[in-house]
Enzyme design. Sequence first.
Site, PDB file in Angstrom:
ATOM      1  N   TRP A   1       0.814  -1.215   0.000  1.00  0.00           N
ATOM      2  CA  TRP A   1       0.000   0.000   0.000  1.00  0.00           C
ATOM      3  C   TRP A   1       0.846   1.262   0.000  1.00  0.00           C
ATOM      4  O   TRP A   1       0.574   2.201  -0.742  1.00  0.00           O
ATOM      5  CB  TRP A   1      -1.006  -0.007   1.151  1.00  0.00           C
ATOM      6  CG  TRP A   1      -2.044  -1.066   0.922  1.00  0.00           C
ATOM      7  CD1 TRP A   1      -2.266  -2.169   1.695  1.00  0.00           C
ATOM      8  CD2 TRP A   1      -2.971  -1.148  -0.169  1.00  0.00           C
ATOM      9  NE1 TRP A   1      -3.275  -2.931   1.140  1.00  0.00           N
ATOM     10  CE2 TRP A   1      -3.730  -2.330   0.012  1.00  0.00           C
ATOM     11  CE3 TRP A   1      -3.234  -0.356  -1.278  1.00  0.00           C
ATOM     12  CZ2 TRP A   1      -4.736  -2.723  -0.880  1.00  0.00           C
ATOM     13  CZ3 TRP A   1      -4.241  -0.744  -2.168  1.00  0.00           C
ATOM     14  CH2 TRP A   1      -4.970  -1.918  -1.960  1.00  0.00           C
TER      15      TRP A   1
ATOM     16  N   ASP B   1      -1.684   6.327   6.590  1.00  0.00           N
ATOM     17  CA  ASP B   1      -2.754   5.526   5.990  1.00  0.00           C
ATOM     18  C   ASP B   1      -3.177   4.473   7.019  1.00  0.00           C
ATOM     19  O   ASP B   1      -2.531   3.442   7.171  1.00  0.00           O
ATOM     20  CB  ASP B   1      -2.247   4.857   4.704  1.00  0.00           C
ATOM     21  CG  ASP B   1      -3.296   3.932   4.076  1.00  0.00           C
ATOM     22  OD1 ASP B   1      -4.388   3.760   4.651  1.00  0.00           O
ATOM     23  OD2 ASP B   1      -3.003   3.375   2.991  1.00  0.00           O
TER      24      ASP B   1
ATOM     25  N   LYS C   1     -12.494  -1.763   5.944  1.00  0.00           N
ATOM     26  CA  LYS C   1     -11.802  -2.785   6.730  1.00  0.00           C
ATOM     27  C   LYS C   1     -12.373  -2.863   8.147  1.00  0.00           C
ATOM     28  O   LYS C   1     -12.555  -3.928   8.687  1.00  0.00           O
ATOM     29  CB  LYS C   1     -10.299  -2.487   6.810  1.00  0.00           C
ATOM     30  CG  LYS C   1      -9.629  -2.191   5.476  1.00  0.00           C
ATOM     31  CD  LYS C   1      -9.121  -3.435   4.752  1.00  0.00           C
ATOM     32  CE  LYS C   1      -8.916  -3.195   3.276  1.00  0.00           C
ATOM     33  NZ  LYS C   1      -7.694  -2.489   2.918  1.00  0.00           N
TER      34      LYS C   1
HETATM   35  C1  PLP Z   1      -7.222  -1.754   1.631  1.00  0.00           C
HETATM   36  C2  PLP Z   1      -6.177  -0.699   1.775  1.00  0.00           C
HETATM   37  C3  PLP Z   1      -6.080   0.362   0.853  1.00  0.00           C
HETATM   38  C4  PLP Z   1      -6.921   0.451  -0.406  1.00  0.00           C
HETATM   39  O1  PLP Z   1      -8.203   0.818  -0.162  1.00  0.00           O
HETATM   40  P1  PLP Z   1      -9.171   1.166  -1.409  1.00  0.00           P
HETATM   41  O2  PLP Z   1     -10.364   1.677  -0.683  1.00  0.00           O
HETATM   42  O3  PLP Z   1      -9.414  -0.113  -2.133  1.00  0.00           O
HETATM   43  O4  PLP Z   1      -8.511   2.179  -2.236  1.00  0.00           O
HETATM   44  C5  PLP Z   1      -5.132   1.333   1.081  1.00  0.00           C
HETATM   45  N1  PLP Z   1      -4.320   1.282   2.147  1.00  0.00           N
HETATM   46  C6  PLP Z   1      -4.388   0.273   3.047  1.00  0.00           C
HETATM   47  C7  PLP Z   1      -3.471   0.276   4.217  1.00  0.00           C
HETATM   48  C8  PLP Z   1      -5.316  -0.748   2.889  1.00  0.00           C
HETATM   49  O5  PLP Z   1      -5.380  -1.734   3.778  1.00  0.00           O
END
Ligand code: PLP
Length: 361
Positions: free
Chosen positions: A103, A173, A197
Amino acid sequence: MSKRTYNFSPGPAALPVEILEQIRDELLDWKDCGYSVMESSHRDSKFIETAEEAEQNLRDIMSIPSNYKVLFCAGGASFQFAAIPLNFSGKNKNADYFCTGIWSEKAAKEAQRYCNVNIVAKTDSAQFMGIARKEQWQLSKEAAYVFYTPNETVSGIRFPTVPETHGVPLVADMTSCILQEDFDVNQFGLIFAGVQKNIAPAGMTIVIVRDDFMDQAMSFCPSLLNYKIIDEYKSMPNTPPTFSWYVANLTFQWVKKHGGVKAMEALSYKKSAKLYEVIDSTDFYSNKIHFKYRSVINVPFHLHDSTLDPLFIQEAEKNGIRQIKGHKSEGGMRASLYNGVNEEAVNALAEFMKAFEKRHG
Ligand SMILES: *Cc1c(COP(=O)(O)O)cnc(C)c1O
């Protein structure tokens, strides 16, 4: 009602049953409207009330100080990979990135379209054993911000502490660790998290941003990615993902009711420790990440003999254990233990792993 299974999906992921039941109960008649929340105008006072309540509940559970804005943005977390450089690299075109997994690497790659990206520390993509030691970090002298991913969802690597950036705003993030690890918001310039998530159905990303760090967008930054504009319109510059926003509020209430983020964090340590214990007690399973950097949320592991993988997944299914297959880049298995995954589910997986080893080890 059909039987719920033990769901270890990496995301979109398991939600607590209590929340799903409330959604079900309110689905035909929400707030005495005679229709569901997803059929309501976002301008309706009842929806505005829910939207504001969600922000207040999030402020309460994360102790978000008043000099931070909370934005409910449309779209997935990856939109922020572009929004962040577009909003912050206007004055100073350098940005520092920790690339510690899939990511953060994607985030750095996207940022390269808009600014000079300096990689602070990297991990060997074939190895992912941990994060480079502090002495090896190469922070630039002048960066608009430092970007990192506290919990790398795919490889299961986690920063044991918040990196020191010597006054440069830190951007995190937190898509896979928000409301599950306890952070002091004051340490960050910006936090963002896709909701799928740990919070709600996919389609929305929460951005928590310090207000003095907000007024620097590049002139060509799209309006709908411009934090200042999003804030001016109270996160409704266009139709927001109202259903995700509504479920987010239910999740914030649920976290509050169940002891807050600290309790969620303690439970995360406990749940993940159970699986690592099984993995470490035998050569049949392995996880190659140094214990100091192991995620307490996403637990990847390999079987010593990968030809057993399909059988493992098949027998797991029979035991009500679902969505356990590892990411295609890593192979093997991955158990994601978000807040919606309770201890009973983790116990069931741990017991299944031991029994599977007995049968096939
Ligand atoms: C799942 C995830 C993403 C991507 O998320 P999207 O909503 O599909 O863009 C980005 N960063 C992390 C840490 C993730 O776990």
